[in-house]
Design a protein around this motif. Structure first.
Motif, short mmCIF file in Angstrom:
data_model
loop_
_atom_site.label_atom_id
_atom_site.label_comp_id
_atom_site.label_asym_id
_atom_site.label_seq_id
_atom_site.Cartn_x
_atom_site.Cartn_y
_atom_site.Cartn_z
N VAL A 26 0.84 -1.24 0.27
CA VAL A 26 -0.20 -0.03 0.02
C VAL A 26 0.74 1.16 0.35
O VAL A 26 0.23 2.46 -0.93
CB VAL A 26 -1.25 0.31 1.62
CG1 VAL A 26 -1.68 1.33 1.46
CG2 VAL A 26 -2.20 -1.16 0.86
N LYS A 27 1.55 1.19 1.27
CA LYS A 27 3.12 2.40 1.17
C LYS A 27 3.47 2.67 -0.15
O LYS A 27 3.69 3.22 -0.93
CB LYS A 27 4.15 2.07 1.88
CG LYS A 27 3.58 2.33 3.44
CD LYS A 27 3.24 3.79 3.80
CE LYS A 27 2.68 3.86 5.22
NZ LYS A 27 2.38 5.25 5.28
N TYR A 30 0.68 3.74 -3.09
CA TYR A 30 0.47 5.81 -2.74
C TYR A 30 2.14 6.65 -3.13
O TYR A 30 1.93 7.20 -2.90
CB TYR A 30 0.45 6.18 -1.55
CG TYR A 30 -0.84 5.47 -1.42
CD1 TYR A 30 -2.10 6.56 -1.81
CD2 TYR A 30 -1.57 4.74 -0.20
CE1 TYR A 30 -3.25 5.72 -2.02
CE2 TYR A 30 -2.79 4.72 -0.11
CZ TYR A 30 -3.67 4.96 -1.10
OH TYR A 30 -4.95 4.37 -0.86
N LYS A 33 2.00 6.40 -6.72
CA LYS A 33 1.26 7.00 -7.75
C LYS A 33 1.09 8.16 -7.90
O LYS A 33 1.62 9.59 -7.39
CB LYS A 33 -0.26 6.68 -6.93
CG LYS A 33 -1.87 7.40 -6.79
CD LYS A 33 -2.89 7.05 -5.88
CE LYS A 33 -3.94 7.48 -6.54
NZ LYS A 33 -5.24 7.62 -5.45
N ALA A 36 0.25 13.37 -6.12
CA ALA A 36 0.01 13.48 -5.05
C ALA A 36 0.92 14.89 -5.10
O ALA A 36 2.32 15.33 -5.82
CB ALA A 36 1.21 12.24 -4.30
N GLN A 40 3.50 15.10 0.74
CA GLN A 40 2.49 13.64 0.67
C GLN A 40 3.71 12.68 0.28
O GLN A 40 4.14 11.87 0.75
CB GLN A 40 1.47 13.28 0.00
CG GLN A 40 0.67 14.23 0.07
CD GLN A 40 -1.20 14.25 -0.54
OE1 GLN A 40 -1.07 13.52 -2.70
NE2 GLN A 40 -2.12 13.57 -0.39
N PHE A 44 5.00 10.14 2.66
CA PHE A 44 5.38 8.19 2.14
C PHE A 44 6.43 7.73 2.60
O PHE A 44 7.00 6.23 2.39
CB PHE A 44 4.39 8.13 0.87
CG PHE A 44 3.38 8.08 1.08
CD1 PHE A 44 2.38 7.25 1.56
CD2 PHE A 44 2.01 8.98 0.92
CE1 PHE A 44 0.70 6.88 1.89
CE2 PHE A 44 0.77 9.18 0.87
CZ PHE A 44 -0.02 8.17 1.66
N GLU A 125 2.90 -4.93 -6.58
CA GLU A 125 2.94 -3.39 -7.09
C GLU A 125 2.55 -3.34 -8.39
O GLU A 125 2.11 -2.06 -9.04
CB GLU A 125 4.35 -3.09 -6.06
CG GLU A 125 4.72 -1.25 -6.47
CD GLU A 125 3.91 -1.07 -5.39
OE1 GLU A 125 2.60 -0.21 -5.69
OE2 GLU A 125 2.83 -1.56 -3.90
N ASN A 132 -4.22 0.98 -11.90
CA ASN A 132 -4.42 1.71 -12.12
C ASN A 132 -3.96 2.63 -13.18
O ASN A 132 -4.87 3.73 -14.19
CB ASN A 132 -3.72 2.22 -11.30
CG ASN A 132 -3.88 3.78 -10.72
OD1 ASN A 132 -4.84 4.39 -10.15
ND2 ASN A 132 -2.69 4.99 -10.11
#
Length: 151
Positions: A26-27, A30, A33, A36, A40, A44, A125, A132
């Protein structure tokens, strides 16, 4: 002794590895991604570095049990044939075919397991990033169809 410790810790080890698998994925998602802000990304990045180092340290320390348990086997192979008794042969066979390691009920923690663990994270990932991207492409096509009033 290791069997008793392993019996008491195997549930904790399984939950711990599952926790690290999910939260590192998850980290990392993000972090990679797009869209951001700088704050952010910095948050992260620091959080991911701390989480990854904690997981790696825990894994390497748990794998050290297996590494240290293999050392007597090397000494047993150096025993000369004149001093080699049935007890030494049995102990050598037991050390070769019954590995000593901490387990998570489903897997033994060795260095190869750690490598598989982190390669699994990278695979998840890549799948998340591809999903995504597909979702963004579908949204763009849908917006284009609405703009052009196409069915």
């Amino acid at each position: 002794m290791v069997g008793l410790v392993n019996h008491n810790l195997k549930g904790i080890v399984l939950v711990s590895f599952t926790y690290y698998l999910v939260f590192i994925s998850v980290k990392l998602f993000y972090l990679l991604k797009t869209g951001a802000t700088t704050e952010q990304i910095l948050y992260f990045l620091c959080s991911f570095t701390f989480l990854l180092s904690r997981a790696l340290l825990m894994s390497l320390l748990a794998a050290r049990v297996h590494t240290e348990a293999k050392k007597p086997l090397l000494i047993l192979f150096d025993v000369s044939t004149q001093e080699d008794s049935k007890e030494v042969q049995r102990f050598r066979l037991q050390m070769m075919y019954n590995p000593i390691a901490l387990t998570g009920s489903l897997f033994s923690i060795t260095r190869s397991t750690i490598l598989k663990f982190f390669s699994t994270i990278m695979t998840y990932e890549l799948v998340l990033l591809q999903l995504n991207e597909n979702q963004k492409d579908t949204t763009t096509v849908g917006q284009l169809n609405e703009t052009l009033h196409l069915p």
